[in-house]
Write an enzyme that holds these catalytic residues in place. Structure first.
Site, PDB file in Angstrom:
ATOM      1  N   GLU A 217     -12.604 -13.156   3.743  1.00  0.00           N
ATOM      2  CA  GLU A 217     -11.701 -13.567   2.665  1.00  0.00           C
ATOM      3  C   GLU A 217     -11.285 -15.036   2.712  1.00  0.00           C
ATOM      4  O   GLU A 217     -10.089 -15.360   2.816  1.00  0.00           O
ATOM      5  CB  GLU A 217     -10.445 -12.686   2.678  1.00  0.00           C
ATOM      6  CG  GLU A 217     -10.739 -11.212   2.489  1.00  0.00           C
ATOM      7  CD  GLU A 217      -9.481 -10.365   2.318  1.00  0.00           C
ATOM      8  OE1 GLU A 217      -8.381 -10.860   2.601  1.00  0.00           O
ATOM      9  OE2 GLU A 217      -9.614  -9.205   1.904  1.00  0.00           O
ATOM     10  N   GLU A 411     -13.999  -3.584   2.470  1.00  0.00           N
ATOM     11  CA  GLU A 411     -12.640  -3.055   2.609  1.00  0.00           C
ATOM     12  C   GLU A 411     -12.198  -2.475   1.274  1.00  0.00           C
ATOM     13  O   GLU A 411     -12.514  -3.029   0.213  1.00  0.00           O
ATOM     14  CB  GLU A 411     -11.620  -4.147   2.993  1.00  0.00           C
ATOM     15  CG  GLU A 411     -11.760  -4.695   4.384  1.00  0.00           C
ATOM     16  CD  GLU A 411     -10.752  -5.809   4.691  1.00  0.00           C
ATOM     17  OE1 GLU A 411      -9.639  -5.798   4.130  1.00  0.00           O
ATOM     18  OE2 GLU A 411     -11.114  -6.691   5.488  1.00  0.00           O
TER      19      GLU A 411
HETATM   20  C1  BGC Z   1      -7.558  -8.205   4.857  1.00  0.00           C
HETATM   21  C2  BGC Z   1      -6.950  -7.304   5.900  1.00  0.00           C
HETATM   22  C3  BGC Z   1      -5.642  -6.751   5.400  1.00  0.00           C
HETATM   23  C4  BGC Z   1      -5.915  -5.930   4.167  1.00  0.00           C
HETATM   24  C5  BGC Z   1      -4.746  -5.186   3.571  1.00  0.00           C
HETATM   25  C6  BGC Z   1      -7.383  -7.729   3.458  1.00  0.00           C
HETATM   26  O1  BGC Z   1      -6.897  -8.771   2.667  1.00  0.00           O
HETATM   27  O2  BGC Z   1      -8.885  -8.498   5.177  1.00  0.00           O
HETATM   28  O3  BGC Z   1      -6.829  -8.025   7.087  1.00  0.00           O
HETATM   29  O4  BGC Z   1      -4.953  -6.030   6.357  1.00  0.00           O
HETATM   30  O5  BGC Z   1      -6.447  -6.761   3.187  1.00  0.00           O
HETATM   31  O6  BGC Z   1      -3.860  -6.028   2.922  1.00  0.00           O
END
Ligand code: BGC
Length: 500
Positions: A217, A411
């Protein structure tokens, strides 16, 4: 309900009815700083900028960080074997996304060491062996590791966020950034050193890893680090300043770092697959504002990593001198992190003379306990005030797919302490994912849910609960949430519940 689902999915003919291909990667994602510390001893790493940042008294007093101590975390450093087993056995994962911590491996400056061998003389041996053992444990259980080289943190020998913050005091949002030693992503040195670190990591772990993430990110690092408008829009990542030229410089350095790391890993292992992970936000609202936000946040970095476009003035046009071969083609896949929608209002004038298209105001987060003055949630929001919006996922998958590269969803998840929304959230997003794959919008190869266990949510600390597992901070015992079972059923049969 879960049992009948399991029985229904076990019926003959299931193989033909898969929603996701047999070789699809399923897993969870975690990051080192967010999970490793905890228990007694806490095995905390005190050499990163985020350690300094999250413990800084001024940040705590100003409410820029929660004050939660990262060292009271889930203790994955000690529990990594058991955690890997949970992922495999309780979630049915065949892949595992994790990061290694640069500042643990190299707590002191590696200045002057250029080659992997030279770096290896300076490495913290116990840390290097630890990650090797962790990767072996993951593979030993039948999971494919996806290894992130940089998940937000930098060693303090490259980034002193408190000094950078002080140097920016009184500097206007469009003023030239002051020179600062240990300037993190404002500093070319960080870029060079990151390339060398990547080469070392591939040299040391290449036999165990074939899927690499360069940087997690980058736009979040740049925006949350350098575009903090107190009281209006702020993520309070280190160094917590408000400077558009600094944000642009950081993005350009991150693009360069991505390219150097890509080359470095490939030099060690030509067959490795290497790519950046991009956080993508579904911007809606004022049409022009949403388009500009989409361009600035979702596309600028990927355009640089894939096409070599270096849009210095961020005006959406690629002019002479803004095409760079040294950045181009530095992604074998695109990692997409998707969480929420942002409603955008388009203000009449650009907020900045540096970033031409920054003429919008996004609302990313609504009222929640850590943001009591935020606007009320307009629809359905998570514990962390993020607006749930699976529909937005499709357009972003199309966008990611348009680069012509394979895509991994690296993610996706939500903060939901009661676990009363998680299963539905995941199924709804996976349904959109399946639709996008069927319609040929993106060649998606895998899906990683965030996250395996509750963990340190950066400036917000331990309040948001993203895990399939909660933990007891004293004993570190993990407790499974019910949604884990649903996810396992999905990974097991490659099918979503509820038919069409
Ligand atoms: C990040 C994580 C974070 C998750 C939840 C992402 O932006 O890679 O490190 O915990 O979002 O907010």
């Amino acid at each position: 309900m879960v049992l009948s689902l399991v029985l229904a999915l076990a019926a003959p003919g299931v193989a033909a009815a898969r929603d996701f291909p047999e070789d699809f990667l399923w897993g969870t994602a975690i990051a080192a700083f967010q999970t490793e510390a905890g228990g007694r001893p806490a095995n905390a790493d005190t050499h990163s900028d985020w350690w300094a940042w999250s413990h800084d008294p001024a940040n705590i007093a100003n409410g820029h960080v929660s004050g939660d101590r990262v060292e009271r975390g889930p203790g994955h450093w000690r529990r990594y074997r058991a955690d890997a087993r949970l992922a495999r056995r309780r979630l049915g994962a065949n892949a595992f996304r994790l990061s290694i911590e640069w500042s643990r491996l190299f707590p002191r400056s590696t200045h002057g060491a250029r080659t992997p061998r030279q770096l290896d003389r300076l490495v913290d041996r116990a840390a290097a062996r630890h990650y090797e053992a962790e990767l072996r444990a993951i593979r030993g259980l039948g999971m494919r590791p996806m290894l992130t080289l940089n998940h937000f943190t930098l060693p303090t020998w490259l980034h002193d966020p408190i000094a950078v913050r002080a140097a920016f005091a009184g500097v206007g949002p469009d003023d030239p950034p002051p020179a600062v030693a240990r300037g993190g992503w404002l500093d070319e040195r960080t870029v060079t050193e990151f390339g060398r670190f990547a080469a070392w990591a591939a040299w040391r772990y290449g036999h165990l890893v074939d899927l690499w993430v360069t940087i997690n990110e980058p736009m979040v690092v740049a925006v949350n680090g350098y575009v903090n408008v107190a009281g209006a829009f702020a993520g309070w990542f280190p160094p917590g300043v408000y400077s558009f030229p600094a944000a642009v410089r950081a993005v350009r350095n991150l693009a360069k770092a991505n390219a150097l790391a890509y080359d470095a890993v490939h030099r060690q292992d030509r067959r490795a697959r290497v790519g950046p992970v991009q956080n993508m936000i579904a911007f809606t609202g004022d049409r022009r504002g949403a388009e500009h936000a989409d361009y600035v946040f979702n596309r600028v970095f990927l355009n640089a990593a894939v096409k070599g476009w270096d849009d210095k003035d961020v005006d959406g046009r690629i002019e002479a001198g803004e095409r760079r071969r040294d950045l181009r083609g530095r992604a074998d896949f695109i990692g997409v992190n998707y969480y929420f929608r942002s409603r955008v209002i388009g203000p009449p004038a650009p907020a900045s003379s540096t970033v031409a298209l920054f003429d919008f105001l996004p609302t990313n987060t609504y009222r929640h306990p850590l943001n009591p003055t935020g606007p009320p949630c307009p629809t359905v929001c998570t514990d962390f005030g993020a607006e749930v919006y699976p529909q937005g996922f499709r357009g972003l998958l199309r966008r990611a797919g348009s680069y012509g590269l394979p895509v991994y969803v690296t993610e996706n998840g939500l903060a939901d302490a009661d676990d009363d929304m998680r299963a539905e959230y995941l199924v709804d997003h996976l349904r959109v994912l399946r639709g996008a794959m069927r319609d040929g919008l993106a060649r998606v190869k895998g899906y990683f849910a965030w996250s395996l266990m509750d963990n340190f949510e950066w400036a917000a600390g331990y309040y948001p609960k993203f895990g399939f597992f909660s933990y007891d901070p004293r004993t570190l015992a993990r407790h499974e949430r019910a949604s884990a079972r649903i996810f396992h059923t999905i990974t097991r049969f490659g099918r979503l519940p509820g038919g069409q």
